[in-house]
Motif scaffolding. Structure first.
Motif, short mmCIF file in Angstrom:
data_model
loop_
_atom_site.label_atom_id
_atom_site.label_comp_id
_atom_site.label_asym_id
_atom_site.label_seq_id
_atom_site.Cartn_x
_atom_site.Cartn_y
_atom_site.Cartn_z
N THR A 14 0.85 -1.18 0.00
CA THR A 14 0.00 0.00 0.00
C THR A 14 0.88 1.24 0.00
N PHE A 15 0.55 2.20 -0.85
CA PHE A 15 1.21 3.50 -0.86
C PHE A 15 0.24 4.48 -0.20
N VAL A 16 0.75 5.26 0.74
CA VAL A 16 -0.08 6.19 1.50
C VAL A 16 0.58 7.56 1.52
N GLY A 17 -0.20 8.60 1.29
CA GLY A 17 0.29 9.96 1.41
C GLY A 17 0.12 10.45 2.83
N VAL A 18 1.16 11.07 3.37
CA VAL A 18 1.12 11.60 4.74
C VAL A 18 1.51 13.08 4.70
N ALA A 19 1.11 13.81 5.72
CA ALA A 19 1.42 15.24 5.78
C ALA A 19 2.90 15.50 6.01
N ARG A 20 3.51 14.72 6.93
CA ARG A 20 4.92 14.91 7.24
C ARG A 20 5.41 13.81 8.16
N PHE A 21 6.71 13.77 8.35
CA PHE A 21 7.35 12.84 9.27
C PHE A 21 8.04 13.64 10.38
N ILE A 22 8.63 12.95 11.34
CA ILE A 22 9.32 13.60 12.45
C ILE A 22 10.38 14.57 11.93
N ASP A 23 11.14 14.11 10.95
CA ASP A 23 12.18 14.96 10.35
C ASP A 23 11.67 15.43 8.98
N PRO A 24 11.60 16.71 8.74
CA PRO A 24 11.07 17.19 7.46
C PRO A 24 11.90 16.80 6.25
N GLU A 25 13.15 16.33 6.45
CA GLU A 25 13.96 15.86 5.32
C GLU A 25 13.56 14.47 4.86
N TRP A 26 12.82 13.73 5.70
CA TRP A 26 12.39 12.39 5.32
C TRP A 26 11.25 12.52 4.32
N LEU A 27 11.38 11.89 3.20
CA LEU A 27 10.34 11.91 2.16
C LEU A 27 9.54 10.62 2.15
N VAL A 28 10.05 9.59 2.80
CA VAL A 28 9.42 8.27 2.79
C VAL A 28 9.73 7.53 4.09
N GLU A 29 8.79 6.71 4.51
CA GLU A 29 8.99 5.72 5.58
C GLU A 29 8.34 4.44 5.10
N ILE A 30 8.87 3.31 5.55
CA ILE A 30 8.34 2.02 5.11
C ILE A 30 8.15 1.10 6.30
N GLU A 31 7.00 0.41 6.32
CA GLU A 31 6.73 -0.66 7.29
C GLU A 31 6.70 -1.98 6.53
N VAL A 32 7.12 -3.04 7.20
CA VAL A 32 7.20 -4.36 6.57
C VAL A 32 6.68 -5.41 7.53
N ASP A 33 5.86 -6.32 7.02
CA ASP A 33 5.39 -7.47 7.79
C ASP A 33 5.87 -8.75 7.13
N CYS A 34 6.34 -9.68 7.94
CA CYS A 34 6.83 -10.97 7.43
C CYS A 34 6.07 -12.11 8.09
N PHE A 35 5.95 -13.18 7.35
CA PHE A 35 5.37 -14.41 7.89
C PHE A 35 6.12 -15.58 7.28
N ARG A 36 6.46 -16.52 8.14
CA ARG A 36 7.14 -17.72 7.66
C ARG A 36 6.36 -18.93 8.17
N GLY A 37 5.80 -19.65 7.24
CA GLY A 37 5.05 -20.86 7.57
C GLY A 37 6.01 -22.01 7.81
N GLU A 38 5.53 -23.18 7.60
CA GLU A 38 6.35 -24.39 7.79
C GLU A 38 7.55 -24.35 6.85
N PRO A 39 8.74 -24.81 7.34
CA PRO A 39 9.94 -24.83 6.49
C PRO A 39 9.82 -25.83 5.35
#
Length: 130
Positions: free
Chosen positions: A105-130
């Motif tokens: 998902t791409f989401v537009g936000v007003a700003r981040f903690i540091d105004p020089e940051w243009l992007v932040e990314i979250e990641v979720d992982c799942f590993r089932g049976e080997p």
């Protein structure tokens, strides 16, 4: 089920009360990852593509520190301060995840903690049976 905290060593983690990532069983969540270089300053200033690559590299280190692989990524969230530049972030995302193809998902936000940051990314992982 065990819960494991993955730290980046940032002094902000205990101050804010967060971890770079948290592993619980077969699931790993990587927190919002900003483009912060080894010197603690914003990396790739003004460059959405470069900042996205930097964020993804930081997230990948957290994924591996949590015992997962980049191929275990099932979802990403790309947050941008300027949605008109989404294709720059998408290019970097595609270079890493082109074959893996997590839900994204791409989401537009007003700003981040540091105004020089243009992007932040979250990641979720799942590993089932080997």
């Amino acid at each position: 089920m065990t819960r494991e905290l993955v730290t980046s060593g940032s002094p902000m983690e205990p101050k804010i009360g967060f971890s770079r990532a948290v592993r619980s069983g077969a699931y790993l969540a990587v927190a919002g990852t900003a483009p912060i270089g080894p010197d603690g300053r914003t990396s790739s200033r003004g460059d959405v593509y470069g900042q996205t690559r930097d964020c993804l590299a930081i997230a990948q280190r957290a994924i591996e520190a949590g015992g997962f692989r980049i191929e275990d990524v099932v979802r990403t969230r790309v947050m941008l301060t300027d949605m008109d530049r989404w294709q720059e972030a998408a290019r970097a995302h595609g270079e890493v995840f082109g074959e893996i193809r997590p839900a994204c998902t791409f989401v537009g936000v007003a700003r981040f903690i540091d105004p020089e940051w243009l992007v932040e990314i979250e990641v979720d992982c799942f590993r089932g049976e080997p």
